[in-house]
Design a protein around this motif. Structure first.
Motif, PDB file in Angstrom:
ATOM      1  N   GLN A  18       0.604  -1.191  -0.139  1.00  0.00           N
ATOM      2  CA  GLN A  18      -0.006   0.122   0.054  1.00  0.00           C
ATOM      3  C   GLN A  18       1.077   1.190   0.186  1.00  0.00           C
ATOM      4  N   GLY A  19       0.219   2.392  -0.748  1.00  0.00           N
ATOM      5  CA  GLY A  19       1.182   3.538  -0.670  1.00  0.00           C
ATOM      6  C   GLY A  19       0.296   4.785  -0.375  1.00  0.00           C
ATOM      7  N   VAL A  20       0.643   5.611   0.303  1.00  0.00           N
ATOM      8  CA  VAL A  20      -0.055   6.679   0.950  1.00  0.00           C
ATOM      9  C   VAL A  20       0.931   8.081   0.906  1.00  0.00           C
ATOM     10  N   TRP A  21       0.486   9.078   0.153  1.00  0.00           N
ATOM     11  CA  TRP A  21       0.952  10.339   0.160  1.00  0.00           C
ATOM     12  C   TRP A  21       0.062  11.335   0.487  1.00  0.00           C
ATOM     13  N   VAL A  22       0.217  12.380   1.628  1.00  0.00           N
ATOM     14  CA  VAL A  22      -0.580  13.425   1.951  1.00  0.00           C
ATOM     15  C   VAL A  22       0.091  14.618   1.945  1.00  0.00           C
ATOM     16  N   GLN A  23      -0.179  15.874   1.363  1.00  0.00           N
ATOM     17  CA  GLN A  23       0.470  17.161   1.427  1.00  0.00           C
ATOM     18  C   GLN A  23      -0.264  18.178   1.441  1.00  0.00           C
ATOM     19  N   SER A  24       0.110  19.270   2.089  1.00  0.00           N
ATOM     20  CA  SER A  24      -0.541  20.676   1.728  1.00  0.00           C
ATOM     21  C   SER A  24       0.317  21.102   0.718  1.00  0.00           C
ATOM     22  N   SER A  25       0.101  22.453   0.424  1.00  0.00           N
ATOM     23  CA  SER A  25       1.018  22.904  -0.885  1.00  0.00           C
ATOM     24  C   SER A  25       2.348  22.780  -0.446  1.00  0.00           C
ATOM     25  N   HIS A  26       2.800  23.063   0.732  1.00  0.00           N
ATOM     26  CA  HIS A  26       4.373  22.940   1.011  1.00  0.00           C
ATOM     27  C   HIS A  26       4.422  22.100   2.004  1.00  0.00           C
ATOM     28  N   GLN A  27       3.661  21.451   2.733  1.00  0.00           N
ATOM     29  CA  GLN A  27       4.128  20.513   4.132  1.00  0.00           C
ATOM     30  C   GLN A  27       3.808  19.006   3.710  1.00  0.00           C
ATOM     31  N   LEU A  28       4.779  18.119   3.785  1.00  0.00           N
ATOM     32  CA  LEU A  28       4.468  16.821   3.853  1.00  0.00           C
ATOM     33  C   LEU A  28       3.682  16.491   5.136  1.00  0.00           C
ATOM     34  N   LEU A  29       2.373  15.912   4.899  1.00  0.00           N
ATOM     35  CA  LEU A  29       1.846  15.445   6.350  1.00  0.00           C
ATOM     36  C   LEU A  29       2.026  14.026   6.640  1.00  0.00           C
ATOM     37  N   VAL A  30       1.922  13.087   5.380  1.00  0.00           N
ATOM     38  CA  VAL A  30       2.205  11.775   5.794  1.00  0.00           C
ATOM     39  C   VAL A  30       2.727  11.115   4.566  1.00  0.00           C
ATOM     40  N   ASN A  31       3.518  10.181   4.753  1.00  0.00           N
ATOM     41  CA  ASN A  31       4.043   9.275   3.764  1.00  0.00           C
ATOM     42  C   ASN A  31       4.506   7.950   4.290  1.00  0.00           C
ATOM     43  N   HIS A  32       3.444   7.057   3.535  1.00  0.00           N
ATOM     44  CA  HIS A  32       3.787   5.417   3.773  1.00  0.00           C
ATOM     45  C   HIS A  32       4.158   5.028   2.351  1.00  0.00           C
ATOM     46  N   ARG A  33       5.656   4.643   2.305  1.00  0.00           N
ATOM     47  CA  ARG A  33       6.104   4.026   1.070  1.00  0.00           C
ATOM     48  C   ARG A  33       5.746   4.786  -0.280  1.00  0.00           C
ATOM     49  N   VAL A  39      -7.118  16.223  -5.197  1.00  0.00           N
ATOM     50  CA  VAL A  39      -6.980  17.339  -4.030  1.00  0.00           C
ATOM     51  C   VAL A  39      -8.297  17.551  -3.251  1.00  0.00           C
ATOM     52  N   LEU A  40      -8.116  17.972  -2.110  1.00  0.00           N
ATOM     53  CA  LEU A  40      -9.247  18.187  -1.167  1.00  0.00           C
ATOM     54  C   LEU A  40      -9.136  19.904  -1.127  1.00  0.00           C
ATOM     55  N   PRO A  41      -9.878  20.446  -1.922  1.00  0.00           N
ATOM     56  CA  PRO A  41     -10.048  22.015  -1.764  1.00  0.00           C
ATOM     57  C   PRO A  41     -10.746  22.357  -0.518  1.00  0.00           C
ATOM     58  N   THR A  42     -10.040  22.568   0.462  1.00  0.00           N
ATOM     59  CA  THR A  42     -10.613  22.829   2.056  1.00  0.00           C
ATOM     60  C   THR A  42     -10.969  24.276   1.884  1.00  0.00           C
ATOM     61  N   ARG A  43     -12.080  24.770   2.893  1.00  0.00           N
ATOM     62  CA  ARG A  43     -12.402  25.980   2.918  1.00  0.00           C
ATOM     63  C   ARG A  43     -11.360  26.732   3.662  1.00  0.00           C
ATOM     64  N   ASP A  44     -10.609  26.185   4.598  1.00  0.00           N
ATOM     65  CA  ASP A  44      -9.726  26.967   5.435  1.00  0.00           C
ATOM     66  C   ASP A  44      -8.311  26.412   5.614  1.00  0.00           C
ATOM     67  N   LYS A  45      -7.837  25.432   5.005  1.00  0.00           N
ATOM     68  CA  LYS A  45      -6.562  25.014   5.221  1.00  0.00           C
ATOM     69  C   LYS A  45      -5.932  24.601   3.598  1.00  0.00           C
ATOM     70  N   GLY A  46      -6.388  25.342   2.686  1.00  0.00           N
ATOM     71  CA  GLY A  46      -5.931  25.408   1.287  1.00  0.00           C
ATOM     72  C   GLY A  46      -6.168  24.157   0.840  1.00  0.00           C
ATOM     73  N   TRP A  47      -5.373  23.808  -0.100  1.00  0.00           N
ATOM     74  CA  TRP A  47      -5.547  22.516  -1.015  1.00  0.00           C
ATOM     75  C   TRP A  47      -4.737  21.618  -0.434  1.00  0.00           C
ATOM     76  N   ILE A  48      -5.601  20.346   0.047  1.00  0.00           N
ATOM     77  CA  ILE A  48      -4.729  19.230   0.314  1.00  0.00           C
ATOM     78  C   ILE A  48      -4.576  18.156  -0.807  1.00  0.00           C
ATOM     79  N   TRP A  49      -3.375  17.751  -0.931  1.00  0.00           N
ATOM     80  CA  TRP A  49      -3.071  16.889  -2.233  1.00  0.00           C
ATOM     81  C   TRP A  49      -2.872  15.629  -1.445  1.00  0.00           C
TER      82      TRP A  49
END
Length: 522
Positions: free
Chosen positions: A152-167, A447-457
């Protein structure tokens, strides 16, 4: 009293100016570091055509130069981000903005300072324990079903911050996420308003409504040449006075109609039926009924056979030219319905999967090893993409679209707005995504275009004999992430009309996209 008030006012102004000066100095540091990085990093011209390739090659060279720099080089993402965090955490910026009556979130402030996100790059990994816990729970739930975490592979980031990285940097079978690479390569090569042109020619002459000779179709790589396209061509031939053809219907090159793959002769048979309404099948009649009211029924009877040719015929006269939908519309249709034939045709026209791979990797700012392709559709486990590369390709497309006042929602399906692969999913409404499926692969990225946290990719790439379970788990994970962030998504936006603001724009109706080139006598 007046002197006290004046002194207080001067003190406030002085404090305001001092705060502004401190912020300005820190902004200079942020901008300077970022500009150095950009100068030695990812580059791409906004031009949609050949200039892109030259700029991307220069960007590739500068990345090689940067790779040769010592590991302790001071030009790092962390330095830039540390400066921003210093500015944000000091409270100076917040106090200054409050003085101006401006209230923005931390994520919006970072976007303001750092500028648009750079595909393939993050400034720093910011610990986000709740998000990490949710992803870990997701993986543990899959393991409880007998599925391996290492597949399984997961990657979550905001525009400039890496939030989660699994492989996240390991390529895995990506199924139709491959179409994101094809879409990226297509817009870079042709531009959003490009239209493919299918030409109809002849070797004969017109006498009393009868074309004495062959009718020739030259393939123009239109991946969406369907019943309505052929009916529009037939009606235009009628307008030119042609109602019967004594010769053959010649198909030049690998023409495809109605998503018939790699069989020009079969597509030619469909075209021959479409041109003569007396020969229509129920499918052709159904397609006609969806066309504009009052559309005529073509009557072009072809006496000869279907003949295929790989070479352009000599001494022919071009009669008409049919324009495809603009590329932006084609890509949206391809991605909403995950049409494999359309993707394969576009990839072939681009020069093949290795060309797509090269263009996509360079624009996304990731190593080519993270994008491995054998075709443009994603059919086959050999098409492998890392979660990071999937996210970076989406970011690169969005970066390209911005100067055109468009977003990913103009090229990809939006949950709550579109059907196709969105049917029977519980993806949070407003998410812009691409799905992908093989019998043992389920992929979801976007992408998740959130209301107050920017775009979460994000990109979630799963493998195992658990297809429907993967889909449910992916949808729930996105819902849980939004709940954990205590935010919601912006409402789904309608796609932008492709011809908005264009001077020479053609309407999208098939009939209006067919132009007469040569008016025959007879």
């Amino acid at each position: 009293m007046n002197r006290v008030s004046t002194a207080t006012s001067l003190e406030s102004v002085t404090r305001f100016l001092v705060m502004g000066w401190e912020i300005y100095k820190k902004l200079l540091r942020v901008r300077a570091i970022r500009q150095i990085y950009v100068d030695y990093g990812w580059r791409r011209s906004a031009s949609p055509r050949a200039a892109n390739r030259g700029d991307m090659r220069r960007g590739q060279e500068t990345r090689r130069d940067r790779a040769s720099q010592p590991a302790n080089s001071p030009i790092t993402h962390e330095n830039t981000f540390a400066t921003m965090l210093e500015l944000l955490s000091s409270g100076v910026l917040s106090l200054w903005l409050e003085t101006l009556g401006v209230s923005i979130s931390r994520e919006e402030a970072i976007e303001l300072l750092a500028g648009p996100a750079i595909p393939g790059q993050v400034f720093a990994t910011i610990p986000d324990p709740p998000t990490e816990r949710q992803v870990q729970d997701y993986l543990e739930q899959l393991q409880a079903k007998g599925l391996l975490a290492d597949t399984q592979g997961v990657w979550v980031q905001s525009s400039h911050q890496l939030l989660v990285n699994h492989r996240g940097t390991i390529p895995v079978p990506a199924a139709s996420i491959t179409k994101v690479a094809t879409s990226l390569a297509a817009v870079l090569t042709w531009g959003l308003d490009h239209q493919f042109k299918t030409e109809i020619s002849t070797t004969g002459t017109l006498e009393g409504g009868v074309l004495q000779g062959d009718l020739i179709l030259t393939n123009g790589n239109d991946p969406l040449f369907v019943w309505s396209s052929a009916i529009a061509v037939g009606n235009t031939l009628n307008q030119m006075g042609i109602r019967r053809v004594t010769g053959n219907l010649v198909i030049v090159d690998n023409f495809s109609m109605n998503f018939v793959e790699a069989d020009p002769r079969a597509s030619g048979e469909l075209l021959k039926i479409a041109l003569d309404s007396s020969q229509w099948t129920p499918e052709a009649q159904k397609a006609y009924e969806k066309m504009a009211p009052g559309t005529a029924k073509p009557q072009v009877a072809i006496a000869g056979n279907i003949v295929t040719s790989n070479a352009q015929l000599s001494e022919q006269t071009v009669l008409l030219r049919h324009h495809s939908l603009p590329l932006a519309e084609l890509l949206q249709q391809m991605n909403i319905y995950s049409n494999n034939v359309m993707a394969e045709m576009l990839a072939t026209a681009l020069g093949g999967p290795q060309t797509v791979r090269q263009l996509a990797a360079e624009a996304a700012g990731v190593p080519r090893e993270e994008i491995q392709l054998i075709n443009g559709s994603g059919l086959g486990h050999e098409n492998q993409i890392s979660p990071r590369a999937a996210v970076s390709m989406f970011m690169a497309i969005q970066r390209y679209l911005q100067p055109h006042e468009m977003t990913l929602a103009d090229l990809f399906p939006v949950s709550g707005r579109d059907r196709g692969t969105m049917d029977y999913r519980q993806i949070p409404p407003g998410s812009v995504v691409k799905t992908g499926s093989l019998w043992d692969v389920s992929a979801l990225a976007g992408v998740l275009p959130t209301r107050d946290k920017g775009w979460i990719w994000f990109a979630i790439l799963n493998r195992g004999d658990y297809l429907m379970g993967f889909r449910d788990a992916q949808d729930k994970l996105l819902q849980q992430l939004l709940q954990g962030w205590q935010t919601s998504l912006r409402p789904p936006m309608p796609p932008k009309p492709w011809n908005a603001g264009q001077v020479n724009a053609r309407p999208l109706d098939a009939a209006t996209r067919t132009e007469i080139i040569y008016k025959m006598g007879g």
